[in-house]
Design an enzyme around this catalytic site. Structure first.
Site, PDB file in Angstrom:
ATOM      1  N   ASP A 116       6.420   1.143  -0.997  1.00  0.00           N
ATOM      2  CA  ASP A 116       7.612   0.311  -0.892  1.00  0.00           C
ATOM      3  C   ASP A 116       8.156  -0.072  -2.268  1.00  0.00           C
ATOM      4  OD1 ASP A 116       8.123   0.226   1.759  1.00  0.00           O
ATOM      5  OD2 ASP A 116       7.584  -1.864   2.079  1.00  0.00           O
ATOM      6  N   ASP A 269      -1.571  -9.898   9.281  1.00  0.00           N
ATOM      7  CA  ASP A 269      -2.965  -9.658   9.645  1.00  0.00           C
ATOM      8  C   ASP A 269      -3.453 -10.666  10.684  1.00  0.00           C
ATOM      9  OD1 ASP A 269      -2.692 -11.687   7.841  1.00  0.00           O
ATOM     10  OD2 ASP A 269      -4.130 -10.910   6.382  1.00  0.00           O
TER      11      ASP A 269
END
Length: 502
Positions: A116, A269
């Site tokens: 990214d 997460d």
């Protein structure tokens, strides 16, 4: 004086009593976790794949060699390995190299380098590294997103939408600054065999520079307690713990059943772990003991309410607000055992998993109280969805390991069975790629300066003023605590710890 005695004193005493109750609840939870860890050590509970357990005594204490009998012909399922990264110029080479060297049939695993980066030169370097490993026969792909929607969660979601993902059973995630051992997959994937309800196998990780300075030593104490106690006990007795975002193996079916990655949060997460757990998937950290009742109670009360909300609230309120205020309002009393003895005991329990850190118990206690401001601010931002709750900050990597880690890396390179191509990128190819991007004029370098953290400085002023008040009123224990805690906040507020920013 009358107003203080009639209004301020009783209100402050009520808040003090409430925080003391929360403090005792959290201390009891910490003690139970430590007792659970002691029981696991005493009973020798450890994770054993089904094949190895059959060779053992059947009570979860199988052979010492976890790989023995676990990897037979046909026991190498298809594994997808993902390395999300963003401008990781310092560490991309080590992480890609470590993952590409995983000991697993090359036809049965695929590496996705999910870049990214918004820096053209860094992207070119990462692409060049991927192409180098492709020439060596490793199945590795380079993916780059121009628009970083959803940050890391969006990056992972985009990669999981690829058509070829349906051919894989498991997905492993490594952050860009992680270098797994060659046998990582052989030590983790077998734990899924015969356990169709296991959705995640989480491995432990540690810092390679934990002994570099005081700050890394203090952070390592929390990391050791998190893995050695919290993750181990929750995994063994409750079948649930928070996914650490890296060094974990997910069953792809579990991810899909839970709705996949969501770009709505920067704590992807924890988000995916909660949704998977509520769908009935079990997590394995060190053992998969079948104790599955009161799952939602643990999730809501113990995990979120107690450890994510109560702990930041009471630690900030009790030690940073109430304690200094009692120096100016003596009508409210805070017992010495709350200020000194119980926190010292809890700090001792925290340090037990990292015994070499015992000399740092006092700095650790001060550090934890200082960090309570940041934790409390994060809690408020998350609860009320403030702007900072969606802010994504990429941690700067130093790109170097400890001396021992570098020596081990050199030895591994010498003993590698594969023929390695030179690690330096193709400069001609890189130069050609960089010609596509116009070079901006170099900006004049700014002098590094220290940031000023207003919250910490304000609390430092309050604590030091309360310390002076405590000295005048001859309250010895409170004086020393307030003095050292005030100095700790002053050091952090003036940005005298850590790296200066430009």
């Amino acid at each position: 004086m009358r107003a203080r005695a009639a209004y301020l004193g009783p209100a402050l005493q009520f808040l003090t009593n409430a925080c003391v109750v929360l403090f005792m609840i959290q201390s009891a939870d910490r003690l139970i976790l430590c007792l659970g860890c002691f029981w696991i050590k005493l009973r020798g509970i450890r994770p054993v794949p089904n094949a190895a357990a059959a060779a053992g005594n059947g009570n979860g204490k199988g052979s010492d060699d976890v790989e023995a009998g676990a990897q037979e012909e046909g026991d190498f399922p298809m594994v997808l390995v993902q390395i999300p990264m963003c401008n990781e110029k310092e560490v991309y080479q080590q992480s890609i190299g470590a993952v590409c060297n995983l000991d697993w049939p090359r036809s049965n695993f695929l590496v996705q380098v999910l870049d990214d980066s918004d820096d053209a030169a860094t992207s070119a370097l990462i692409r060049e590294e991927v192409e180098k490993w492709q020439r060596e026969g490793v199945r590795v792909l380079y993916r780059h997103r121009v628009i970083r929607d959803g940050y890391k969660a969006g990056n992972l979601k985009s990669a999981m939408n690829c058509s070829y993902v349906k051919d894989y059973e498991f997905v492993v995630i490594f952050d860009a600054d992680f270098q797994p051992q060659e046998d990582f997959l052989k030590l983790t994937v077998p734990h899924f065999k015969g356990k169709e309800d296991v959705g995640l196998v989480q491995a432990r990780w540690s810092f390679v520079n934990k002994d570099e300075n005081l700050l890394t030593r203090l952070q390592n104490i929390n990391l050791c307690f998190h893995f050695e106690v919290e993750q181990q006990v929750n995994g063994a007795f409750l079948n649930f713990f928070g996914f650490n975002g890296t060094a974990g193996v997910w069953r792809i079916k579990a991810l899909e059943d839970s709705g996949g990655w969501m770009e709505r949060t920067t704590v992807e997460d924890m988000d995916i772990a909660v949704r998977a757990h509520l769908k009935g998937w079990k997590f394995l950290y060190l053992n998969d003991v079948e104790i599955g009742f009161w799952k939602k109670f643990n999730l809501i009360f113990l995990f979120f309410l107690l450890r994510k909300l109560i702990l930041p609230f009471y630690s900030f309120t009790l030690f940073c607000v109430i304690l200094p205020m009692t120096m100016f309002a003596p009508e409210a009393e805070l017992p010495a055992w709350v200020v000194c003895y119980i926190p010292a005991t809890m700090s001792l329990l925290n340090i037990l998993p990292a015994p070499k850190s015992f000399p740092f118990i006092v700095p650790y206690l001060l550090f934890e109280n200082t960090m309570s401001v940041t934790k409390f601010n994060a809690m408020i931002s998350g609860l009320f969805q403030l702007g900072s709750a969606y802010e994504w900050v990429v941690t700067k990597k130093s790109g170097r390991s400890s001396e021992g880690d570098l020596v081990a890396l050199v030895e591994n390179e010498k003993q590698s069975k594969q023929l390695r191509v030179g690690s330096a990128p193709n400069l001609d190819s890189l130069a050609a790629k960089e010609e596509l991007y116009p070079k901006a004029e170099p900006k004049p370098k700014k002098k590094k300066h220290n940031r000023l953290y207003r919250k910490e400085l304000a609390l430092s002023f309050l604590l030091l003023t309360a310390a002076a008040r405590s000295l005048l009123s001859v309250q010895g224990i409170h004086f020393y605590f307030l003095l050292f805690q005030g100095v700790s906040f002053l050091v952090v507020g003036l940005d005298l710890i850590g790296e200066q920013v430009e």
